[in-house]
Design a protein around this motif. Structure first.
Motif, PDB file in Angstrom:
ATOM      1  N   VAL A  79      41.098  43.609  29.709  1.00  0.00           N
ATOM      2  CA  VAL A  79      40.432  42.419  30.245  1.00  0.00           C
ATOM      3  C   VAL A  79      38.923  42.616  30.241  1.00  0.00           C
ATOM      4  N   SER A  80      38.216  41.492  30.347  1.00  0.00           N
ATOM      5  CA  SER A  80      36.765  41.539  30.478  1.00  0.00           C
ATOM      6  C   SER A  80      36.293  40.190  30.998  1.00  0.00           C
ATOM      7  N   LEU A  81      34.989  40.083  31.242  1.00  0.00           N
ATOM      8  CA  LEU A  81      34.424  38.816  31.676  1.00  0.00           C
ATOM      9  C   LEU A  81      33.108  38.565  30.966  1.00  0.00           C
ATOM     10  N   THR A  82      32.775  37.282  30.817  1.00  0.00           N
ATOM     11  CA  THR A  82      31.739  36.876  29.871  1.00  0.00           C
ATOM     12  C   THR A  82      30.379  36.635  30.523  1.00  0.00           C
ATOM     13  N   ALA A  83      30.015  37.474  31.483  1.00  0.00           N
ATOM     14  CA  ALA A  83      28.730  37.305  32.173  1.00  0.00           C
ATOM     15  C   ALA A  83      28.261  38.648  32.699  1.00  0.00           C
ATOM     16  N   ASN A  84      26.958  38.848  32.732  1.00  0.00           N
ATOM     17  CA  ASN A  84      26.390  40.066  33.306  1.00  0.00           C
ATOM     18  C   ASN A  84      26.470  40.066  34.826  1.00  0.00           C
ATOM     19  N   THR A  85      25.970  38.995  35.442  1.00  0.00           N
ATOM     20  CA  THR A  85      25.845  38.974  36.898  1.00  0.00           C
ATOM     21  C   THR A  85      27.172  39.210  37.602  1.00  0.00           C
ATOM     22  N   MET A  86      28.252  38.636  37.094  1.00  0.00           N
ATOM     23  CA  MET A  86      29.548  38.785  37.751  1.00  0.00           C
ATOM     24  C   MET A  86      30.075  40.218  37.701  1.00  0.00           C
ATOM     25  N   HIS A  87      29.487  41.044  36.821  1.00  0.00           N
ATOM     26  CA  HIS A  87      29.859  42.469  36.815  1.00  0.00           C
ATOM     27  C   HIS A  87      29.410  43.173  38.098  1.00  0.00           C
ATOM     28  N   LEU A  88      28.518  42.548  38.849  1.00  0.00           N
ATOM     29  CA  LEU A  88      28.093  43.128  40.127  1.00  0.00           C
ATOM     30  C   LEU A  88      29.232  43.181  41.140  1.00  0.00           C
ATOM     31  N   TYR A  89      30.260  42.367  40.922  1.00  0.00           N
ATOM     32  CA  TYR A  89      31.272  42.172  41.960  1.00  0.00           C
ATOM     33  C   TYR A  89      32.666  42.630  41.532  1.00  0.00           C
ATOM     34  N   ILE A  90      32.731  43.543  40.562  1.00  0.00           N
ATOM     35  CA  ILE A  90      34.049  43.965  40.072  1.00  0.00           C
ATOM     36  C   ILE A  90      34.338  45.437  40.345  1.00  0.00           C
ATOM     37  N   ASP A  91      33.538  46.080  41.182  1.00  0.00           N
ATOM     38  CA  ASP A  91      33.797  47.487  41.502  1.00  0.00           C
ATOM     39  C   ASP A  91      35.203  47.657  42.069  1.00  0.00           C
ATOM     40  N   GLY A  92      35.940  48.585  41.512  1.00  0.00           N
ATOM     41  CA  GLY A  92      37.277  48.888  42.004  1.00  0.00           C
ATOM     42  C   GLY A  92      38.383  48.022  41.443  1.00  0.00           C
ATOM     43  N   ILE A  93      38.031  46.951  40.730  1.00  0.00           N
ATOM     44  CA  ILE A  93      39.054  46.031  40.231  1.00  0.00           C
ATOM     45  C   ILE A  93      39.889  46.669  39.124  1.00  0.00           C
ATOM     46  N   GLU A  94      39.255  47.463  38.253  1.00  0.00           N
ATOM     47  CA  GLU A  94      40.006  48.086  37.157  1.00  0.00           C
ATOM     48  C   GLU A  94      41.142  48.948  37.701  1.00  0.00           C
ATOM     49  N   GLU A  95      40.866  49.709  38.749  1.00  0.00           N
ATOM     50  CA  GLU A  95      41.897  50.558  39.342  1.00  0.00           C
ATOM     51  C   GLU A  95      43.012  49.713  39.956  1.00  0.00           C
ATOM     52  N   LYS A  96      42.654  48.581  40.548  1.00  0.00           N
ATOM     53  CA  LYS A  96      43.654  47.725  41.194  1.00  0.00           C
ATOM     54  C   LYS A  96      44.580  47.058  40.185  1.00  0.00           C
TER      55      LYS A  96
END
Length: 231
Positions: A79-96
């Motif tokens: 998975v991924s997302l198409t914006a820089n700023t929203m990467h600020l709020y994805i800490d820990g999501i990959e593990e979940k």
């Protein structure tokens, strides 16, 4: 070939570029009429922007996590997302979610290594420029990230949210941004520029300036496509 799950709509202008360029890269690699296997959820960006304006980012992170989970459930391998700023709020999501999340800063750092850049000017939203999203990982590799002054940050943020995400590409804004880059390059002596907003490459191109330019949208697409074909 793996299936990629994308969170888009942040904005739809850059999301269109992701969809097109990922498919073009897959078709180029496989030939004939091949295209990428993509699941996508496209946000109403206004709703995300409202969440982002609050001091508590937990509801925003929760929304991103919920949609990543849905992309996994329907069959996405990565998975991924198409914006820089929203990467600020994805800490820990990959593990979940338990599947790889392809990070845009990792892609930009790959490009900085390839170009041997050690001091870069970061342009993006105020959220991105005032955060450690880029400065921290680049610092770990002894690379310096600098940003414009607060007035220029505010102007860049304004054209992103009031022009670029709405499909408005002003020649006046383009000229001012290019002139700004040249001014900072003369004053601060950096050796590259990071377009740390996926709408900015829709306004200025590599050929518009005479120093190395990291287009984070293109770098991210390249990393996503590499992961799609990785065993």
């Amino acid at each position: 070939m793996k299936t990629i799950g994308l969170l888009g709509g942040m904005s739809y202008e850059s999301t269109l570029e992701y969809y097109k360029k990922i498919n073009q890269a897959v078709q180029k690699k496989l030939g004939n009429s091949h295209s990428a296997k993509i699941y996508m959820y496209s946000f109403d960006y206004e709703a995300l922007m409202v969440l982002n304006q609050g001091s508590d980012k937990t509801p925003l992170t929760k929304r991103l996590y919920e949609e990543f989970e849905k992309l996994k459930e329907v069959g996405s391998d990565i998975v991924s997302l198409t914006a820089n700023t929203m990467h600020l709020y994805i800490d820990g999501i990959e593990e979940k979610i338990g599947i790889p999340l392809i990070h845009i800063v990792d892609a930009a750092l790959d490009e900085a290594r390839l170009l041997s850049l050690n001091k870069v000017l970061l342009l993006g939203t105020s959220y991105t420029m005032s955060s450690s999203l880029y400065t921290k990982p680049f610092y770990k590799e002894h690379k310096e990230v600098i940003v414009p002054n607060l007035d220029d940050q505010a102007w860049i943020n304004d054209i992103i949210y009031h022009e670029l995400i709405r499909g408005i590409f002003s020649q006046d804004s383009k000229k001012r941004l290019i002139d700004m880059i040249k001014m900072y390059q003369k004053e601060l002596g950096f050796d590259g520029v990071i377009l740390g907003c996926t709408e900015l490459p829709l306004l200025i191109k590599k050929e518009d300036i005479d120093i190395p330019l990291i287009n984070t949208l293109d770098a991210h697409v390249n990393k996503i496509v590499t992961e799609i074909f990785k065993d």
